[in-house]
Design an enzyme around this catalytic site. Sequence first.
Site, PDB file in Angstrom:
ATOM      1  N   ARG A 119      32.614  22.144  14.014  1.00 17.16           N
ATOM      2  CA  ARG A 119      30.991  22.065  13.709  1.00 17.16           C
ATOM      3  C   ARG A 119      30.424  21.342  15.025  1.00 17.16           C
ATOM      4  O   ARG A 119      31.077  20.403  15.356  1.00 17.16           O
ATOM      5  CB  ARG A 119      30.826  21.304  12.440  1.00 17.16           C
ATOM      6  CG  ARG A 119      29.355  21.293  11.963  1.00 17.16           C
ATOM      7  CD  ARG A 119      29.232  20.523  10.862  1.00 17.16           C
ATOM      8  NE  ARG A 119      27.859  20.145  10.578  1.00 17.16           N
ATOM      9  CZ  ARG A 119      27.323  19.589   9.424  1.00 17.16           C
ATOM     10  NH1 ARG A 119      28.266  18.852   8.854  1.00 17.16           N
ATOM     11  NH2 ARG A 119      26.083  19.449   9.082  1.00 17.16           N
ATOM     12  N   HIS A 120      29.332  21.730  15.012  1.00 18.21           N
ATOM     13  CA  HIS A 120      28.712  20.994  16.445  1.00 18.21           C
ATOM     14  C   HIS A 120      28.284  19.262  16.077  1.00 18.21           C
ATOM     15  O   HIS A 120      28.523  18.977  14.966  1.00 18.21           O
ATOM     16  CB  HIS A 120      27.255  21.665  16.500  1.00 18.21           C
ATOM     17  CG  HIS A 120      26.313  21.549  15.619  1.00 18.21           C
ATOM     18  ND1 HIS A 120      25.617  20.249  15.265  1.00 18.21           N
ATOM     19  CD2 HIS A 120      25.926  22.287  14.708  1.00 18.21           C
ATOM     20  CE1 HIS A 120      24.919  20.311  14.232  1.00 18.21           C
ATOM     21  NE2 HIS A 120      25.020  21.531  13.595  1.00 18.21           N
ATOM     22  N   ARG A 160      22.617  23.301  19.873  1.00 23.12           N
ATOM     23  CA  ARG A 160      23.547  22.184  19.604  1.00 23.12           C
ATOM     24  C   ARG A 160      24.895  22.668  19.499  1.00 23.12           C
ATOM     25  O   ARG A 160      25.797  22.022  19.667  1.00 23.12           O
ATOM     26  CB  ARG A 160      23.032  21.896  18.067  1.00 23.12           C
ATOM     27  CG  ARG A 160      22.980  22.787  17.125  1.00 23.12           C
ATOM     28  CD  ARG A 160      22.159  22.133  15.989  1.00 23.12           C
ATOM     29  NE  ARG A 160      21.966  22.954  14.434  1.00 23.12           N
ATOM     30  CZ  ARG A 160      21.131  23.905  14.511  1.00 23.12           C
ATOM     31  NH1 ARG A 160      20.190  24.174  15.206  1.00 23.12           N
ATOM     32  NH2 ARG A 160      21.104  24.381  13.187  1.00 23.12           N
ATOM     33  N   GLU A 206      23.686  28.973  12.023  1.00 22.60           N
ATOM     34  CA  GLU A 206      23.482  28.286  10.833  1.00 22.60           C
ATOM     35  C   GLU A 206      22.804  28.965   9.751  1.00 22.60           C
ATOM     36  O   GLU A 206      22.052  29.814  10.042  1.00 22.60           O
ATOM     37  CB  GLU A 206      23.104  27.104  11.261  1.00 22.60           C
ATOM     38  CG  GLU A 206      22.671  25.971   9.835  1.00 22.60           C
ATOM     39  CD  GLU A 206      23.708  25.553   9.198  1.00 22.60           C
ATOM     40  OE1 GLU A 206      24.532  26.562   8.715  1.00 22.60           O
ATOM     41  OE2 GLU A 206      24.145  24.429   9.156  1.00 22.60           O
ATOM     42  N   TYR A 259      17.068  28.172   6.630  1.00 24.41           N
ATOM     43  CA  TYR A 259      16.487  27.806   5.579  1.00 24.41           C
ATOM     44  C   TYR A 259      15.120  28.014   5.133  1.00 24.41           C
ATOM     45  O   TYR A 259      14.173  27.212   4.722  1.00 24.41           O
ATOM     46  CB  TYR A 259      16.524  25.948   5.748  1.00 24.41           C
ATOM     47  CG  TYR A 259      17.721  25.235   5.450  1.00 24.41           C
ATOM     48  CD1 TYR A 259      18.145  25.072   4.378  1.00 24.41           C
ATOM     49  CD2 TYR A 259      18.986  25.233   6.404  1.00 24.41           C
ATOM     50  CE1 TYR A 259      19.461  24.614   3.735  1.00 24.41           C
ATOM     51  CE2 TYR A 259      20.002  24.524   5.975  1.00 24.41           C
ATOM     52  CZ  TYR A 259      20.313  24.266   4.805  1.00 24.41           C
ATOM     53  OH  TYR A 259      21.323  23.691   4.654  1.00 24.41           O
ATOM     54  N   HIS A 284      28.452  26.058  12.905  1.00 30.91           N
ATOM     55  CA  HIS A 284      27.458  25.273  12.333  1.00 30.91           C
ATOM     56  C   HIS A 284      28.431  25.308  10.821  1.00 30.91           C
ATOM     57  O   HIS A 284      29.288  25.884  10.418  1.00 30.91           O
ATOM     58  CB  HIS A 284      26.147  25.871  12.147  1.00 30.91           C
ATOM     59  CG  HIS A 284      25.732  26.359  13.435  1.00 30.91           C
ATOM     60  ND1 HIS A 284      24.856  25.176  13.820  1.00 30.91           N
ATOM     61  CD2 HIS A 284      25.680  27.283  14.092  1.00 30.91           C
ATOM     62  CE1 HIS A 284      24.438  25.687  15.122  1.00 30.91           C
ATOM     63  NE2 HIS A 284      25.005  27.036  15.195  1.00 30.91           N
TER      64      HIS A 284
END
Length: 253
Positions: A8-9, A60, A87, A90, A182
Site C-alpha cells: 500500500r502507498h 501516491r 483506490e 468515494y 491502495h
Amino acid sequence: MKTLILVRHGESAWNKLNLFTGWTDVDLTETGMQEAWEAGKLLVSEGYRPELCFTSYLKRAVKTLNQMLDAMDMDWLPVQKSWRLNEKSYGAIQGLNKADTAAKYGDEQVLLWRRSFDVQPPALDLHDERSPRMDPRYNEIPDNLIPLTESLKDTIERLMPYYRGTIMPAFENRNTLMVVAHGNSLRGIVKELKGMSNEEIIKFNLPTAVPYVFTFDEKMNLVEDKMLGDPDVIAAKMQSVANQAKPSANKLA
C-alpha cells in the site's frame, strides 16, 4: 516458487489532513516518501527482487513504487499502470473532511460509507470537476465504466478482471511480481488469495508501505503469506488504519 509482493502507498497529504481521497490525485508527504524508501531497502535486505511491477494511475502509488525501486537500485524494472488498481471512489464526499462529514451525516452513516462491503457514498455527477470523466488520463474509460462512487464490492469487481487477466498470467515467465496500489484495491487481491469472507475483508487493515509477501508453489497454490518488518511497528500501523473507521467522537481519521 512464485512470489507476489503487495504494498500500500505511503502516507499521503490528504491522509494527514483527514480528508476523503479516493480517486483524487494527491501527493505523498515526506513521511510517505521515507516509508517507501524504507520498504524498498527492506525488500533488498530480505533478498526479494521483483521482475515486473504494477501500479495505479494515482501519484501516491506511482511515487511510492518509484521511491522503492530507487532504494532497491532497480529503477529500470518494467512497470505497468492501470486505472483498475486505483483506490475506491468515494464519490461526492471526496475532498471533504472526515470529521465534518460525520458531523453532517452522522457517525454511523459515514462508517457505512467507509467500511461496509456494499454501501456506496453519494455519487458524483459525471461532469463534476472531481469526476474521472474530466481527467484526460481516463479518456480510455467509457462513460458506463467511469466510477462516480463505489463500495468495496464495486472496487473489487472493477479490479478483478485486471488481476486475473493481466497480473496473475505474468507469472507464466516470471517468478516475482510486485503490486503497489491502495488500501481498498489491494483488499480485493488479499480477499481472493486468502479466501476471506465479506465480513473478514472489511475488518482487514493494510498498513502503509509495508511489503506483504505471498508465496506460491509451482501450481500457484498459496504456501505462505507474511508482512515484512518489525511486528510492533506493523501492528501500530494497522491499528492506525483501523482507528480511521472509528466515529468522530473518537477522532475519526
